[in-house]
Design a protein around this motif. Sequence first.
Motif, PDB file in Angstrom:
ATOM      1  N   SER A   1     -52.525 -29.126   9.694  1.00 49.71           N
ATOM      2  CA  SER A   1     -53.120 -30.465   9.728  1.00 49.71           C
ATOM      3  C   SER A   1     -53.143 -31.058   8.327  1.00 49.71           C
ATOM      4  CB  SER A   1     -54.545 -30.401  10.286  1.00 49.71           C
ATOM      5  OG  SER A   1     -55.366 -29.609   9.440  1.00 49.71           O
ATOM      6  N   LYS A   2     -53.178 -32.358   8.247  1.00 56.45           N
ATOM      7  CA  LYS A   2     -53.139 -33.036   6.948  1.00 56.45           C
ATOM      8  C   LYS A   2     -54.311 -32.653   6.045  1.00 56.45           C
ATOM      9  CE  LYS A   2     -52.582 -37.588   4.800  1.00 56.45           C
ATOM     10  NZ  LYS A   2     -52.478 -39.050   5.030  1.00 56.45           N
ATOM     11  N   PRO A   3     -55.572 -32.625   6.551  1.00 60.13           N
ATOM     12  CA  PRO A   3     -56.695 -32.230   5.673  1.00 60.13           C
ATOM     13  C   PRO A   3     -56.536 -30.818   5.111  1.00 60.13           C
ATOM     14  CG  PRO A   3     -57.515 -33.263   7.671  1.00 60.13           C
ATOM     15  CD  PRO A   3     -56.043 -33.026   7.886  1.00 60.13           C
ATOM     16  N   LEU A   4     -56.054 -29.893   5.965  1.00 62.30           N
ATOM     17  CA  LEU A   4     -55.881 -28.509   5.505  1.00 62.30           C
ATOM     18  C   LEU A   4     -54.777 -28.431   4.469  1.00 62.30           C
ATOM     19  CD1 LEU A   4     -56.599 -25.484   5.797  1.00 62.30           C
ATOM     20  CD2 LEU A   4     -54.783 -25.347   7.511  1.00 62.30           C
ATOM     21  N   LEU A   5     -53.653 -29.093   4.714  1.00 62.23           N
ATOM     22  CA  LEU A   5     -52.522 -29.043   3.782  1.00 62.23           C
ATOM     23  C   LEU A   5     -52.891 -29.648   2.439  1.00 62.23           C
ATOM     24  CD1 LEU A   5     -49.501 -29.905   6.113  1.00 62.23           C
ATOM     25  CD2 LEU A   5     -50.225 -27.666   5.283  1.00 62.23           C
ATOM     26  N   GLN A   6     -53.747 -30.664   2.445  1.00 62.88           N
ATOM     27  CA  GLN A   6     -54.202 -31.258   1.179  1.00 62.88           C
ATOM     28  C   GLN A   6     -55.005 -30.234   0.369  1.00 62.88           C
ATOM     29  OE1 GLN A   6     -56.308 -34.731   2.637  1.00 62.88           O
ATOM     30  NE2 GLN A   6     -54.525 -36.064   2.393  1.00 62.88           N
ATOM     31  N   SER A   7     -55.874 -29.497   1.042  1.00 62.04           N
ATOM     32  CA  SER A   7     -56.665 -28.460   0.355  1.00 62.04           C
ATOM     33  C   SER A   7     -55.778 -27.340  -0.156  1.00 62.04           C
ATOM     34  CB  SER A   7     -57.732 -27.896   1.304  1.00 62.04           C
ATOM     35  OG  SER A   7     -58.627 -28.895   1.715  1.00 62.04           O
ATOM     36  N   ILE A   8     -54.797 -26.930   0.652  1.00 62.37           N
ATOM     37  CA  ILE A   8     -53.876 -25.871   0.237  1.00 62.37           C
ATOM     38  C   ILE A   8     -53.054 -26.322  -0.961  1.00 62.37           C
ATOM     39  CG2 ILE A   8     -51.787 -24.602   0.925  1.00 62.37           C
ATOM     40  CD1 ILE A   8     -52.944 -24.434   3.737  1.00 62.37           C
ATOM     41  N   ASN A   9     -52.615 -27.568  -0.954  1.00 62.54           N
ATOM     42  CA  ASN A   9     -51.817 -28.100  -2.059  1.00 62.54           C
ATOM     43  C   ASN A   9     -52.598 -28.062  -3.370  1.00 62.54           C
ATOM     44  OD1 ASN A   9     -49.485 -29.427  -3.220  1.00 62.54           O
ATOM     45  ND2 ASN A   9     -50.682 -31.307  -3.226  1.00 62.54           N
ATOM     46  N   LEU A  10     -53.870 -28.439  -3.317  1.00 65.12           N
ATOM     47  CA  LEU A  10     -54.718 -28.380  -4.522  1.00 65.12           C
ATOM     48  C   LEU A  10     -54.887 -26.934  -4.984  1.00 65.12           C
ATOM     49  CD1 LEU A  10     -57.537 -30.945  -3.591  1.00 65.12           C
ATOM     50  CD2 LEU A  10     -55.810 -31.209  -5.391  1.00 65.12           C
ATOM     51  N   ALA A  11     -55.124 -26.039  -4.037  1.00 65.14           N
ATOM     52  CA  ALA A  11     -55.329 -24.618  -4.379  1.00 65.14           C
ATOM     53  C   ALA A  11     -54.078 -24.017  -5.000  1.00 65.14           C
ATOM     54  CB  ALA A  11     -55.746 -23.841  -3.131  1.00 65.14           C
ATOM     55  N   LYS A  12     -52.909 -24.384  -4.489  1.00 67.84           N
ATOM     56  CA  LYS A  12     -51.656 -23.873  -5.047  1.00 67.84           C
ATOM     57  C   LYS A  12     -51.449 -24.342  -6.482  1.00 67.84           C
ATOM     58  CE  LYS A  12     -48.850 -23.158  -0.875  1.00 67.84           C
ATOM     59  NZ  LYS A  12     -47.676 -23.634  -0.101  1.00 67.84           N
ATOM     60  N   LYS A  13     -51.893 -25.558  -6.781  1.00 69.43           N
ATOM     61  CA  LYS A  13     -51.715 -26.095  -8.131  1.00 69.43           C
ATOM     62  C   LYS A  13     -52.607 -25.391  -9.148  1.00 69.43           C
ATOM     63  CE  LYS A  13     -50.035 -30.701  -6.894  1.00 69.43           C
ATOM     64  NZ  LYS A  13     -50.311 -32.162  -6.857  1.00 69.43           N
TER      65      LYS A  13
END
Length: 450
Positions: free
Chosen positions: A146-158
């Motif tokens: 989902s978009k909200p989850l992917l946004q959180s994952i993207n921040l965590a990966k950075k």
Amino acid sequence: MKKILIIDDEEKLRSLMARIIGLEGFEVIEAGDCKSGLKKIEQHAFDVVLCDVKLPDGNGVDLTLAIKEKSPQTEVILLTAYGNIPDGVQAIKNGAFDYIVKGDDNNKIIPLLHRAIEKANLTKRIAQLEAKLEDKLSFDGIIGDSKPLLQSINLAKKVAPTDTTVLLTGETGTGKEVFAAAIHQSSSRKHQNFVAINCSAFSHDLLESEMFGHLAGSFTGATKDKKGLFEEANGGTIFLDEVGEMALDLQAKLLRVIENGEFLKVGENKPTKVDVRIIAATNRDLPKEIESGHFRQDLFYRLSVFQIQLPALRERVTDIEPLAKHFLNFFSLKTNKKIKALSDEFVQLLKLHTWPGNIRELKNVLERSVILETEAILTTDCLPMEIQQLKIANTSGESPLLSAFSLASAEKIHIQKVLNYTNHNKTETAKLLNIALTTLYRKLEEYKIS
């Protein structure tokens, strides 16, 4: 069939060894020098390499290093005509399984091969388990797109490759520890310890001892020195869950660790130095806790250098079905049941629920459902009653499920919940909904709520 490579420039001896080893049921491949031996290793996956020490184009002791670099799971047994202690020591340092003398130790070769293969098998198994664990702990192990989850994952990966302190916020059960483990696994510290502690699970004194350790005799019951979790996590990552529950004096000690990388054990005057990355998590509103005097503002600024808000499950409805399937597979295996699927109605009811306990609540519901189900597919009869009651009949007498995204659906479900709460007392229901009784009757008729 296990594969053995023999590297030896004496062709007759090499062929004799190949025949003897082949009779034991092994597949044997031969090479006459270092270059051809390394080429064979690139072409095949060998369990064991039998290698002469003196070769035309190199030395078997040095070759061991190159073999282990190309194929770490392959065991190397070195053979020499004239054994000497320095070569033997260096061979073992370079990763050789053993170092034996030709002629004197010929009768040891076959038993030695079997032992080397056992070690090679164990090494492969460990590598497979580590790969599975790494997948589970990495961002790839987080279920959902989902978009909200992917946004959180993207921040965590950075932020993962850095040593920056991270604050994970969100409701209880949203997977904060899973995110913390994934951040650690994607960092340069992944080969060091990942230590997690729930700050709300201990009393004040016990939490201080758990986090920072203590000296023997520092308090009643402290019979020996104890290493704290910060010291256990040295070089790695410590995850402080529910950090908002920590007492103010412990917050001051935590602030010192962040600022100076040192702390005092209970009962000790000499500071202990550590190199630890801190990931903290809370479901509290820390700015409000600061206003009420329950949390230090300076600590908040240190912890929230990089803040990631994890979405509630109701904000990522499309992830509910894959999560439910994952838990179904897990609990079916755990309970030795052959439940293969979720009914469509079961999935839709899951999507209608608000999930105040988020993923943790969903996991519990699936475990309960798997235990209760007697068929090969999960049905709504296994769901808790509060979720079953989200099913609303329509005019045709069927019971289709409402869209989780419809505003009318949300109103209809809410009215049904309040009716259930009041045992269908319409007057009380209207009062709780803050609407007129006539309005309630109109909506009951409009939504076909019986």
